[in-house]
Design an enzyme around this catalytic site. Structure first.
Site, PDB file in Angstrom:
ATOM      1  N   LYS A 219     -45.844   4.679 -31.087  1.00  0.00           N
ATOM      2  CA  LYS A 219     -45.854   3.208 -31.055  1.00  0.00           C
ATOM      3  C   LYS A 219     -45.823   2.678 -29.627  1.00  0.00           C
ATOM      4  CE  LYS A 219     -45.211   2.169 -35.720  1.00  0.00           C
ATOM      5  NZ  LYS A 219     -44.333   1.846 -36.826  1.00  0.00           N
ATOM      6  N   ARG A 254     -41.556   9.269 -39.914  1.00  0.00           N
ATOM      7  CA  ARG A 254     -42.999   9.181 -40.203  1.00  0.00           C
ATOM      8  C   ARG A 254     -43.729   9.465 -38.896  1.00  0.00           C
ATOM      9  NH1 ARG A 254     -46.985   5.360 -39.736  1.00  0.00           N
ATOM     10  NH2 ARG A 254     -48.462   5.171 -41.465  1.00  0.00           N
TER      11      ARG A 254
HETATM   12  N1  HH2 Z   1     -45.992   2.114 -39.282  1.00  0.00           N
HETATM   13  C1  HH2 Z   1     -47.337   2.034 -39.445  1.00  0.00           C
HETATM   14  C2  HH2 Z   1     -47.884   2.023 -40.728  1.00  0.00           C
HETATM   15  N2  HH2 Z   1     -47.094   2.136 -41.817  1.00  0.00           N
HETATM   16  N3  HH2 Z   1     -44.938   2.383 -42.773  1.00  0.00           N
HETATM   17  C3  HH2 Z   1     -43.607   2.484 -42.616  1.00  0.00           C
HETATM   18  N4  HH2 Z   1     -42.810   2.613 -43.694  1.00  0.00           N
HETATM   19  N5  HH2 Z   1     -43.018   2.461 -41.385  1.00  0.00           N
HETATM   20  C4  HH2 Z   1     -43.762   2.327 -40.244  1.00  0.00           C
HETATM   21  O1  HH2 Z   1     -43.178   2.297 -39.139  1.00  0.00           O
HETATM   22  C5  HH2 Z   1     -45.184   2.224 -40.368  1.00  0.00           C
HETATM   23  C6  HH2 Z   1     -45.747   2.251 -41.674  1.00  0.00           C
HETATM   24  C7  HH2 Z   1     -48.240   1.965 -38.249  1.00  0.00           C
HETATM   25  O2  HH2 Z   1     -48.656   3.266 -37.812  1.00  0.00           O
HETATM   26  P1  HH2 Z   1     -50.096   3.999 -38.085  1.00  0.00           P
HETATM   27  O3  HH2 Z   1     -50.283   4.317 -39.524  1.00  0.00           O
HETATM   28  O4  HH2 Z   1     -50.184   5.126 -37.177  1.00  0.00           O
HETATM   29  O5  HH2 Z   1     -51.182   2.983 -37.658  1.00  0.00           O
HETATM   30  P2  HH2 Z   1     -51.991   1.966 -38.577  1.00  0.00           P
HETATM   31  O6  HH2 Z   1     -51.096   0.805 -38.837  1.00  0.00           O
HETATM   32  O7  HH2 Z   1     -53.137   1.608 -37.712  1.00  0.00           O
HETATM   33  O8  HH2 Z   1     -52.395   2.671 -39.820  1.00  0.00           O
END
Ligand code: HH2
Length: 277
Positions: A219, A254
């Protein structure tokens, strides 16, 4: 006895599988179903305890995806992952109809970044599905959440929000033991002014009495602490955040980098064990 917090069990490692063309952290490299499945296989081999599959990026400015497109991307992938073995699958979606299709395909956890607030039927759907649910804190909505977020007491406000959402879920019929909480690192939080106190105050979220999921991997606050390092350059900081979560007692992290995180958590757990024996 040491005065350090005692780690009873290392947190579970939830590996991220993106079936989205514009995820900020991996540039959509895993859009093709075969590529996403290969990635899922690799994360399982690296020791993932859970796989979190998502087809809609929550990045500010990301294109919204229709429920039909999400279902089309996710259902074959979830079914294929489940056919490979027994690793539980969580679905990262805010749409109840997508969650329903994902559960029918074999997912068992609904990871909802809106904490079941996106649709009027979200709470009832979660209760009806009987699945585990991750209730995440987000201020505002993905499109606008990073526009000047303000908190007087970020940890207190996030904890109060999560406690309220857990109450709402239980009132709608979701069993208490199915509920996870997540502080939502980076979701409507100023890079360092809000994310750092939240990371430092994770024990107060854990103290609410539900398993906590921490998503800090790659992040932006990590980049902000390292001269603007890009998503691919944030492994060290991601591991530091996972270890901080483990020390605070989170139940799962995660992450994108499963192998490295599993190793770091194993070493930390072994050191804590040696310290307290
Ligand atoms: N962060 C992201 C997406 N989903 N779900 C939970 N429960 N907690 C989180 O911190 C969280 C989440 C963002 O990360 P990422 O999937 O890598 O990116 P994107 O939002 O582009 O899919």
């Amino acid at each position: 006895m040491s005065s350090q917090p005692q780690i009873i069990a290392r947190p579970k490692v939830m590996g991220i599988v993106n079936a989205t063309p514009d995820s900020f952290s991996d540039g959509g490299r895993f859009l093709a179903p075969e590529a996403a499945l290969d990635h899922a296989r690799r994360l399982i081999a690296e020791g993932a305890d859970i796989l979190d599959v998502g087809a809609e990026s929550t990045r500010p400015g990301a294109q919204p995806v229709t429920a039909e497109a999400e279902v089309e991307r996710l259902v074959p992938l979830i079914a294929a992952i489940r056919a490979e073995g027994s690793v539980p699958v969580s679905v990262d979606t805010m749409k109840p109809q997508v969650a329903r299709a994902a559960m029918a395909a074999g997912a068992t956890i609904w990871n909802d970044v809106t904490a079941l607030r996106h649709a009027p039927e979200s709470l009832a759907t979660a209760a009806d599905l009987g699945c585990e649910v991750v209730l995440m804190h987000m201020k505002g909505e993905p499109r606008t959440m990073q526009a000047e977020p303000h908190y007087d007491d970020v940890v207190g406000e996030v904890a109060a929000f999560l406690a309220e959402r857990a109450r709402a879920a239980m009132a709608a019929g979701v069993a208490r033991e199915k509920i996870w909480l997540d502080p939502g690192i980076g979701f409507g939080k100023h890079m360092l002014r809000h994310n750092l106190p939240l990371m430092a105050g994770l024990d107060r979220i854990v103290a609410l009495g539900f398993p906590v999921l921490l998503g800090a991997s790659r992040k932006a606050f990590i980049g902000a602490l390292d001269g603007g390092a890009g998503p691919d350059q944030r492994l060290g900081g991601s591991i530091a955040a996972a270890l901080a979560g483990a020390s605070a007692g989170v139940a799962a992290v995660r992450v994108h980098d499963v192998r490295e995180t599993v190793q770091a958590l194993a070493v930390q757990a072994a050191i804590y064990k040696a310290r307290s024996s």
